[in-house]
Write an enzyme that holds these catalytic residues in place. Structure first.
Site, PDB file in Angstrom:
ATOM      1  N   ASP A 229      54.646  83.253  67.146  1.00  0.00           N
ATOM      2  CA  ASP A 229      54.518  82.260  66.084  1.00  0.00           C
ATOM      3  C   ASP A 229      54.564  80.857  66.678  1.00  0.00           C
ATOM      4  O   ASP A 229      55.266  80.596  67.662  1.00  0.00           O
ATOM      5  CB  ASP A 229      55.658  82.434  65.084  1.00  0.00           C
ATOM      6  CG  ASP A 229      55.531  81.505  63.891  1.00  0.00           C
ATOM      7  OD1 ASP A 229      54.660  81.757  63.052  1.00  0.00           O
ATOM      8  OD2 ASP A 229      56.301  80.523  63.827  1.00  0.00           O
ATOM      9  N   GLU A 256      49.643  82.458  67.662  1.00  0.00           N
ATOM     10  CA  GLU A 256      49.138  81.771  66.472  1.00  0.00           C
ATOM     11  C   GLU A 256      48.881  80.310  66.842  1.00  0.00           C
ATOM     12  O   GLU A 256      49.801  79.527  67.017  1.00  0.00           O
ATOM     13  CB  GLU A 256      50.168  81.853  65.348  1.00  0.00           C
ATOM     14  CG  GLU A 256      49.734  81.114  64.096  1.00  0.00           C
ATOM     15  CD  GLU A 256      50.908  80.545  63.311  1.00  0.00           C
ATOM     16  OE1 GLU A 256      50.786  80.471  62.076  1.00  0.00           O
ATOM     17  OE2 GLU A 256      51.925  80.167  63.922  1.00  0.00           O
TER      18      GLU A 256
END
Length: 475
Positions: A229, A256
């Site tokens: 993330d 991401e």
């Protein structure tokens, strides 16, 4: 109304077909179910159902110590050393991994290594997990020792020296310029003023060692994939230091890094391209997502989906995580403009699961956004049909047969044919079955409807109704 469409001559499609065929991908680009904010026990209970639906991997929400019932609280870690949050604890997580493994499904873990929880509202220090959590550990010593992954939870994990410095600006700084790589990677993610933001971790030796210990313990439990993330906010040095050859051995890592486009866009050139080349990891294919939004949007053309990778508008197949929706898009006001019309999202899913590039990821939530669009998506009838097509055509190359502004029709060798029509009017597409190596006297059955095409001659007419997709699979 039906619109007859004559196929483009073979020589016109030769370059596109060659480029698509050359863009080979890993032989097992299995579908990932993003079980967003699902309790670990819920995933465990549905393990057999998930396997029966054709999923091979499940991505679950971050597993460590975190508090708060809101979905976003899972992205604010307090302590890596124990799994203890509203989704479950270490025992629940282990039971889930074992249940999935027993039915042939892998577990992917969502990892947050850029920052720790924003707790400035209740304390002004940078000691994690903080006195309140340490007191909780001390009060329930037997339990917390039983769910400890590594380390000694009688003392803290990080302190002020484990976070990025504040340059010479007199205090913690929030990111102010999202085009500036240094600003994005060294300063804090913040909400509106006076929010002080998420404390940004420094990749010193201690931080890296603790993050590696956490990953190794998850691997020991059977985790085979990691989603990183906020990878855009981490330096590639930090990512490579944590994900060394030992940690990466036998696992799939993808990050991401949100961009608004592919090659030529500043976000791609400044963040995503350097990440791909420096780490070798996979990433969300936001360039392809931008092409999907363009193609299905008002005034867009399906031509954009013929060979996007040839122009840097799709990631290399062996690094791409493909999608039509991620959790950030419906759940964050700043990204909701990227939501597709529901029908267009359905058509985009047919493209993502029908093509032969990348690893498809399907998002299914519990209506955290309030849109009620992705609740139980994982078992929706159209999704089941698309996964069936995807799994049955694994390893078969993709060749575009016909396309225009409204429609694209491509095949997966002789095994299947996909037609996607974004316009209101139906389309006829005549296909030279001999030249395109489609088998005669065999049913090609649509996995999304009751339509069956039985080919008996060189020229065969496929029909795709308006605003719909067909995914014909050879029986």
């Amino acid at each position: 109304m039906k619109i007859k469409f004559t196929p483009v001559p073979k020589q016109t499609l030769a370059i596109s077909t060659l480029l698509l065929s050359a863009a080979t991908f890993q032989s097992h680009a299995d579908v990932i179910l993003h079980a967003f904010n699902w309790q670990y026990s819920d995933v465990e209970a549905k393990a057999q159902e998930i396997a029966d639906l054709g999923y091979k991997k499940v991505l679950v929400s971050p597993a460590y110590k975190s508090t708060g019932d809101q979905w976003w609280a899972r992205y604010q870690p307090q302590d890596y050393r124990v799994i203890d949050n509203p989704l479950g604890d270490t025992d629940d997580f282990r039971d889930m991994v074992n249940a999935l493994n027993a039915v042939g499904v892998e577990t992917y873990a969502d990892i947050v290594f850029n920052h720790m929880a924003n707790e400035a509202w209740k304390r002004d220090d940078l000691n994690y997990p903080g006195s309140e959590v340490l007191s909780q550990y001390a009060t329930n010593t037997t339990y917390y020792q039983s769910i400890t992954l590594f380390g000694d939870v009688s003392s803290g994990l990080f302190n002020g020296g484990d976070f990025h410095g504040t340059y010479d600006q007199g205090g913690p700084q929030c990111i102010s310029n999202y085009s500036d790589v240094g600003d994005v990677q060294y300063n804090r993610l913040c909400g509106g003023a006076p929010d002080p933001g998420l404390p940004d971790l420094d990749p010193n030796n201690w931080v890296v060692s603790q993050q590696k210990s956490y990953l190794q313990m998850l691997k020991n439990m059977g985790v085979t994939g990691f989603r990183v993330d906020a990878a855009k906010h981490m330096t590639n040095y930090h990512i490579n230091a944590v994900f060394d050859s030992t940690i990466k051995n036998g696992v799939h890592v993808f990050g991401e890094i949100i961009t608004t486009g592919g090659a030529g866009s500043s976000e791609y050139d400044n963040f995503l391209a350097p990440y791909l080349s420096s780490t070798g990891h996979g990433a969300y294919d936001f360039p392809l997502f931008a092409q999907l939004r363009s193609a299905f949007g008002f005034g867009g053309s399906m031509n954009a989906l013929v060979a996007p990778g040839a122009y840097g508008q799709a990631l290399p197949s062996n690094q791409a995580i493909t999608f039509s929706i991620t959790h950030d898009i419906p759940l964050n006001d700043g990204f909701r403009y990227q939501l597709m019309d529901p029908t267009d999202e359905h058509l985009a899913n047919a493209y993502v699961l029908g093509r032969d590039g990348g690893v498809p990821l399907l998002y299914s939530d519990h209506n955290e956004s309030g849109d009620n669009r992705w609740v139980d998506l994982y078992k929706r009838a159209d999704i089941q049909g698309m996964i069936t097509f995807h799994n049955e055509t694994q390893g078969h190359a993709m060749q575009v047969v016909s396309y225009n502004d409204c429609l694209i029709l491509f095949k997966r060798d002789h095994k299947g044919v996909v037609g996607i029509n974004k316009c209101e009017n139906g389309q006829d597409i005549w296909v030279d079955t001999a030249a395109d190596n489609l088998w005669w006297y065999r049913n090609y059955r649509d996995t999304l409807s009751n339509d069956v095409q039985y080919i008996t001659s060189q020229w065969h007419k496929f029909y795709v109704p308006g605003r719909s997709a067909r995914m014909w699979l050879m029986e």
